[in-house]
Write a protein that holds these residues in place. Structure first.
Motif, PDB file in Angstrom:
ATOM      1  N   ASP A 166       0.833  -1.206   0.000  1.00 18.94           N
ATOM      2  CA  ASP A 166       0.000   0.000   0.000  1.00 18.94           C
ATOM      3  C   ASP A 166       0.870   1.260   0.000  1.00 18.94           C
ATOM      4  N   ALA A 167       1.915   1.253   0.826  1.00 16.00           N
ATOM      5  CA  ALA A 167       2.794   2.418   0.926  1.00 16.00           C
ATOM      6  C   ALA A 167       3.530   2.661  -0.386  1.00 16.00           C
ATOM      7  N   LEU A 168       4.000   1.591  -1.013  1.00  8.90           N
ATOM      8  CA  LEU A 168       4.704   1.743  -2.288  1.00  8.90           C
ATOM      9  C   LEU A 168       3.787   2.306  -3.363  1.00  8.90           C
ATOM     10  N   MET A 169       2.554   1.821  -3.435  1.00 10.21           N
ATOM     11  CA  MET A 169       1.621   2.311  -4.449  1.00 10.21           C
ATOM     12  C   MET A 169       1.207   3.753  -4.172  1.00 10.21           C
ATOM     13  N   ALA A 170       1.144   4.112  -2.894  1.00 12.98           N
ATOM     14  CA  ALA A 170       0.851   5.503  -2.551  1.00 12.98           C
ATOM     15  C   ALA A 170       1.967   6.423  -3.029  1.00 12.98           C
ATOM     16  N   LYS A 171       3.224   5.966  -2.910  1.00  7.40           N
ATOM     17  CA  LYS A 171       4.354   6.756  -3.391  1.00  7.40           C
ATOM     18  C   LYS A 171       4.288   6.933  -4.904  1.00  7.40           C
ATOM     19  N   LEU A 172       3.942   5.883  -5.624  1.00  6.65           N
ATOM     20  CA  LEU A 172       3.842   5.966  -7.080  1.00  6.65           C
ATOM     21  C   LEU A 172       2.702   6.884  -7.511  1.00  6.65           C
ATOM     22  N   GLN A 173       1.627   6.903  -6.735  1.00  3.47           N
ATOM     23  CA  GLN A 173       0.541   7.825  -7.042  1.00  3.47           C
ATOM     24  C   GLN A 173       0.972   9.264  -6.803  1.00  3.47           C
ATOM     25  N   GLN A 174       1.737   9.497  -5.736  1.00  7.02           N
ATOM     26  CA  GLN A 174       2.249  10.829  -5.448  1.00  7.02           C
ATOM     27  C   GLN A 174       3.223  11.284  -6.542  1.00  7.02           C
ATOM     28  N   GLN A 175       3.933  10.339  -7.137  1.00 13.25           N
ATOM     29  CA  GLN A 175       4.852  10.648  -8.225  1.00 13.25           C
ATOM     30  C   GLN A 175       4.103  10.910  -9.546  1.00 13.25           C
ATOM     31  N   THR A 176       2.788  10.694  -9.566  1.00 18.47           N
ATOM     32  CA  THR A 176       1.936  10.761 -10.765  1.00 18.47           C
ATOM     33  C   THR A 176       2.351   9.741 -11.815  1.00 18.47           C
ATOM     34  N   ARG A 177       2.855   8.600 -11.374  1.00 20.12           N
ATOM     35  CA  ARG A 177       3.181   7.512 -12.291  1.00 20.12           C
ATOM     36  C   ARG A 177       2.102   6.435 -12.295  1.00 20.12           C
ATOM     37  N   VAL A 178       1.195   6.519 -11.317  1.00 23.14           N
ATOM     38  CA  VAL A 178       0.129   5.524 -11.176  1.00 23.14           C
ATOM     39  C   VAL A 178      -1.165   6.229 -10.789  1.00 23.14           C
ATOM     40  N   VAL A 179      -2.266   5.789 -11.381  1.00 23.74           N
ATOM     41  CA  VAL A 179      -3.599   6.233 -10.979  1.00 23.74           C
ATOM     42  C   VAL A 179      -4.472   4.998 -10.749  1.00 23.74           C
ATOM     43  N   THR A 180      -5.619   5.214 -10.143  1.00 29.05           N
ATOM     44  CA  THR A 180      -6.575   4.118  -9.977  1.00 29.05           C
ATOM     45  C   THR A 180      -7.225   3.834 -11.317  1.00 29.05           C
ATOM     46  N   GLY A 181      -7.047   2.622 -11.815  1.00 30.63           N
ATOM     47  CA  GLY A 181      -7.610   2.261 -13.114  1.00 30.63           C
ATOM     48  C   GLY A 181      -9.050   1.812 -13.029  1.00 30.63           C
ATOM     49  N   ASP A 182      -9.380   1.106 -11.932  1.00 31.23           N
ATOM     50  CA  ASP A 182     -10.757   0.627 -11.761  1.00 31.23           C
ATOM     51  C   ASP A 182     -10.990   0.329 -10.287  1.00 31.23           C
ATOM     52  N   ILE A 183     -12.257   0.368  -9.887  1.00 32.49           N
ATOM     53  CA  ILE A 183     -12.674  -0.003  -8.543  1.00 32.49           C
ATOM     54  C   ILE A 183     -13.871  -0.934  -8.664  1.00 32.49           C
ATOM     55  N   GLN A 184     -13.802  -2.057  -7.992  1.00 33.98           N
ATOM     56  CA  GLN A 184     -14.892  -3.023  -7.996  1.00 33.98           C
ATOM     57  C   GLN A 184     -15.476  -3.149  -6.596  1.00 33.98           C
ATOM     58  N   ARG A 185     -16.789  -3.207  -6.502  1.00 37.30           N
ATOM     59  CA  ARG A 185     -17.454  -3.436  -5.222  1.00 37.30           C
ATOM     60  C   ARG A 185     -17.248  -4.883  -4.780  1.00 37.30           C
ATOM     61  N   VAL A 186     -17.081  -5.075  -3.473  1.00 36.86           N
ATOM     62  CA  VAL A 186     -16.888  -6.415  -2.915  1.00 36.86           C
ATOM     63  C   VAL A 186     -18.135  -6.789  -2.125  1.00 36.86           C
ATOM     64  N   TYR A 187     -18.775  -7.885  -2.503  1.00 38.71           N
ATOM     65  CA  TYR A 187     -20.000  -8.353  -1.855  1.00 38.71           C
ATOM     66  C   TYR A 187     -19.653  -9.522  -0.940  1.00 38.71           C
ATOM     67  N   ARG A 188     -20.088  -9.436   0.324  1.00 39.03           N
ATOM     68  CA  ARG A 188     -19.682 -10.417   1.320  1.00 39.03           C
ATOM     69  C   ARG A 188     -20.876 -11.036   2.030  1.00 39.03           C
ATOM     70  N   GLY A 189     -20.598 -12.148   2.696  1.00 38.11           N
ATOM     71  CA  GLY A 189     -21.618 -12.809   3.500  1.00 38.11           C
ATOM     72  C   GLY A 189     -22.550 -13.682   2.677  1.00 38.11           C
ATOM     73  N   SER A 190     -23.415 -14.396   3.392  1.00 39.25           N
ATOM     74  CA  SER A 190     -24.340 -15.316   2.722  1.00 39.25           C
ATOM     75  C   SER A 190     -25.338 -14.578   1.834  1.00 39.25           C
ATOM     76  N   ASP A 191     -25.611 -13.318   2.179  1.00 38.13           N
ATOM     77  CA  ASP A 191     -26.548 -12.531   1.375  1.00 38.13           C
ATOM     78  C   ASP A 191     -25.831 -11.625   0.373  1.00 38.13           C
ATOM     79  N   LEU A 192     -24.497 -11.821   0.249  1.00 42.77           N
ATOM     80  CA  LEU A 192     -23.694 -11.022  -0.672  1.00 42.77           C
ATOM     81  C   LEU A 192     -23.988  -9.530  -0.501  1.00 42.77           C
ATOM     82  N   HIS A 193     -23.825  -9.084   0.732  1.00 45.95           N
ATOM     83  CA  HIS A 193     -24.127  -7.696   1.061  1.00 45.95           C
ATOM     84  C   HIS A 193     -22.941  -6.796   0.749  1.00 45.95           C
TER      85      HIS A 193
END
Length: 233
Positions: free
Chosen positions: A141-168
Motif C-alpha cells: 500500500d505504501a509503495l503504491m501511494a508513493k507511485l501515485q504521489q509521483q503521478t506515475r500511477v492512478v486508480t484504473g478501476d474499482i470493484q465493489r466487494v459483496y460479502r456474506g451469505s446474502d452477498l451484502h
C-alpha cells in the motif's frame, strides 16, 4: 446546510449523486476527496451529511466508482503529501509534468519493478504487488501511494466487494492501478475547454505548477502561496 469556502464565500452542497460528483470534479479540474486546510475545497465539503454513509447510501465513497469508470477522471493519492484526490486529464497532465521533473519523485528500484509489470500487463492490484515484491500489504500500500504521489500511477478501476451469505455490499472495494498514459492517452477528451495534446505537456514544469495553482485559485479563492505549495508538492 451551507459551506464556507476559504475565501469566505457561502456555498450550497452540490454533491447529491454520482453524476453531480462527476460534474463538480470536471468544474473544479482538481479537487481533494476529503476536508483539508483549504476550507470548502473538497468533495466532502460539497456533500451534505445525509449523503455520507447512511443506512441506504454510501454517498461519495461509492460514487467515486462512477467517476473512476468514466475514464476521463484521474483518482489517486496525489495531493497533500499522499491524500486522495480527483483531477481532470488536462489539469492532471500539468501536475504530472511538474512532479516528474522533481528528483524526489524518481522511482526506486522496487517501484520500477511495479511500473515494468504494469507496462507489460496493463494494470496491477495490491495482491499482485505483494507477490511481485514479496512484501506485506502495508508495504505494498505504501509503495503504491508513493507511485501515485509521483503521478506515475492512478486508480484504473474499482470493484465493489459483496460479502456474506446474502452477498451484502457495505462499502468494501477492490482497486486496480495503471499508468495515466494507459488510462487517458486514447481519449477524445470531450470536456469543455480541453486543449488537445498528449500527456507530455508542452509547458515547462514551472509553468505547469503555475497552471495548477491558478486552477485551484479559480475555485478556492485567494489561497496563500505556501498553502498551495504544501498541497501540490
Amino acid at each position: 446546510m451551507s459551506i464556507v469556502s476559504h475565501s469566505g464565500t457561502i456555498m450550497t452542497p452540490q454533491v447529491v449523486s454520482p453524476e453531480s460528483m462527476y460534474e463538480l470534479i470536471r468544474e473544479y479540474g482538481v479537487l481533494p476527496f476529503f476536508e483539508n486546510p483549504i476550507a470548502g475545497f473538497s468533495v466532502a465539503d460539497h456533500t451534505a451529511p445525509e449523503h455520507w454513509f447512511t443506512e441506504d447510501n454510501l454517498g461519495p465513497w461509492d460514487w467515486k466508482i462512477h467517476c473512476v469508470q468514466s475514464g476521463d477522471i484521474a483518482y489517486g493519492k496525489f495531493l497533500w503529501g499522499g491524500k486522495a484526490a480527483f483531477a481532470t486529464v488536462d489539469v492532471y497532465r500539468e501536475l504530472m509534468n511538474w512532479r516528474r521533473a522533481q528528483k524526489k519523485y524518481r522511482p526506486t528500484a522496487d517501484q520500477e519493478k511495479v511500473l515494468a509489470y504494469m507496462h507489460e500487463n496493463g494494470s496491477i492490484s495490491i495482491t499482485e504487488v505483494r507477490k511481485l515484491l514479496g512484501v506485506k500489504k502495508s508495504a505494498a500500500d505504501a509503495l503504491m501511494a508513493k507511485l501515485q504521489q509521483q503521478t506515475r500511477v492512478v486508480t484504473g478501476d474499482i470493484q465493489r466487494v459483496y460479502r456474506g451469505s446474502d452477498l451484502h455490499y457495505s462499502g468494501w472495494q477492490r482497486s486496480s492501478f495503471c499508468s495515466p498514459e494507459a488510462l487517458f492517452e486514447d481519449l477524445d477528451f470531450p470536456f469543455q475547454g480541453f486543449r488537445p495534446r498528449t500527456l507530455q505537456s508542452r509547458l515547462t514544469p514551472e509553468e505547469s505548477l503555475a497552471f495548477v495553482m491558478d486552477q485551484v485559485r479559480s475555485h478556492a479563492g485567494d489561497v496563500p502561496e505556501k498553502l498551495l505549495q504544501k498541497m501540490l508538492q
